[in-house]
Design a protein around this motif. Structure first.
Motif: not given
Length: 338
Positions: A36-40, A78-81, A85-90, A114-123
């Motif tokens: 579900t997380f993607g490559a982690v 390394r996992l991002v590449t 899935q790097d085009e997605y924002v959560v 709390d509401v927060f944002v992270y980007d799948m394009a970066r570590p």
């Protein structure tokens, strides 16, 4: 051996440890979270008592709820590449528990609401050290309409429930994720459009942009009201009075909010209903015009026909006759989250 987990969470996917024997839960839960997380790199407790992941499509967005024991997730460069899935924002609401988020040189400690944002394009690193629940929206960056540099300025910058915007965004996001599986397709599309608008308000606040209104005030409330209207279009009793009462404001203030809009609140309700009816007339050729009208809150078929002609210049029957009634099912991008 733990039961197989889908290779990638798909729209409508659901994972739970409830029916598993204790010895199989940890392996299953770790695999479900990783998918579900993607490559982690995923760390979960030695003893897993319970866990649930529900993913539901909302237009091009996906609503995801995760409920379970503590975990730690690390997404390296390394996992991002490697997973595409790097085009997605959560955009995530921490509904229960505490967390720590690290991305783009920032380190944020998070609490309930709390509401927060992270980007799948970066570590990114997300630690949830105890039992937790998160409710998230996952969306392609192009839907959000922000550059990668703007998104990088928003990550790990939580908006708390005690702020004007957070006080609106937190319950809105929670309700939207909870109800994502119950919306009709057209309603889901309308809700997704309102979500993107509301996230634009979040971006304005986090990035320090100014608008003609306070970002956490009138603009956010207007977007919340528009989303409420879209959720309740099928209710024939949807009126300005009902809307004002649901948002704990006076009817006079509700109308004042819409003074700068392109339609009064009553006309907005009618416009949204007409848009939904026009779509259904094209998609459902065997459904009577009266049934379509009643489905979207019009009590009288004759009244519906009059306002439809006034809006579009033709009757519902004439308009249907010019359309291809073959349903067009939009494709859904594969989204990931936790």
């Amino acid at each position: 051996m733990a039961p197989d987990v889908q290779e990638r969470s798909t729209p409508g996917s659901f994972h739970t440890t409830d029916a598993l024997p204790a010895r199989g839960r940890r392996a299953y839960w770790r695999e479900a979270l990783s998918r579900t997380f993607g490559a982690v790199d995923m760390t979960v407790p030695d003893e897993v008592y319970s866990g649930m992941i529900r993913a539901t499509p909302l237009g091009r967005l996906q609503a995801v709820t995760v409920d379970g024991d503590g975990l730690s997730a690390l997404r390296t460069r390394r996992l991002v590449t490697q997973d595409g899935q790097d085009e997605y924002v959560v955009v995530k609401l921490l509904d229960r528990g505490v967390a720590r988020l690290e991305q783009d040189g920032r380190d944020a400690l998070l609490g309930p609401g709390d509401v927060f944002v992270y980007d799948m394009a970066r570590p990114v690193r997300l630690d949830l050290p105890q039992s937790f629940r998160t409710k998230s929206l996952v969306l392609p960056r192009d839907v959000l309409g922000l550059s990668e540099s703007d998104v990088a300025r928003m990550t790990a910058c939580p908006v708390g429930p005690d702020t004007p915007l957070g006080g609106l965004l937190s319950p809105f996001l929670s309700g939207l994720v909870d109800g994502a599986g119950n919306y009709l397709p057209r309603t889901g599309e309308l809700m997704a459009r309102n979500v993107v608008d509301l996230l634009g308000v979040l971006a304005d606040e986090v990035l320090g942009r100014t608008t003609g209104e306070t970002p956490g005030g009138n603009r956010a409330l207007l977007l919340r009201i528009r989303a409420f209207i879209d959720r309740h279009l099928a209710d024939p009793d949807l009126t300005p009075q009902v809307i004002a009462r649901a948002h704990h404001i006076s009817l006079r203030y509700l109308h004042k909010l819409f003074e700068s809009e392109d339609a009064t609140v009553g006309r907005l309700i009618q416009r949204r209903r007409l848009e939904a009816c026009r779509r259904d007339l094209a998609l459902h050729g065997n459904t009577t015009i009266a049934a379509v009208a009643h489905r979207w809150g019009f009590i009288s078929a004759a009244h519906f026909s009059r306002v439809f002609r006034a809006a579009y210049g033709v009757s519902p029957r004439e308009w249907r006759g010019t359309r291809d009634v073959t349903p067009q099912v939009p494709s859904s991008a594969r989204l990931v989250d936790a």
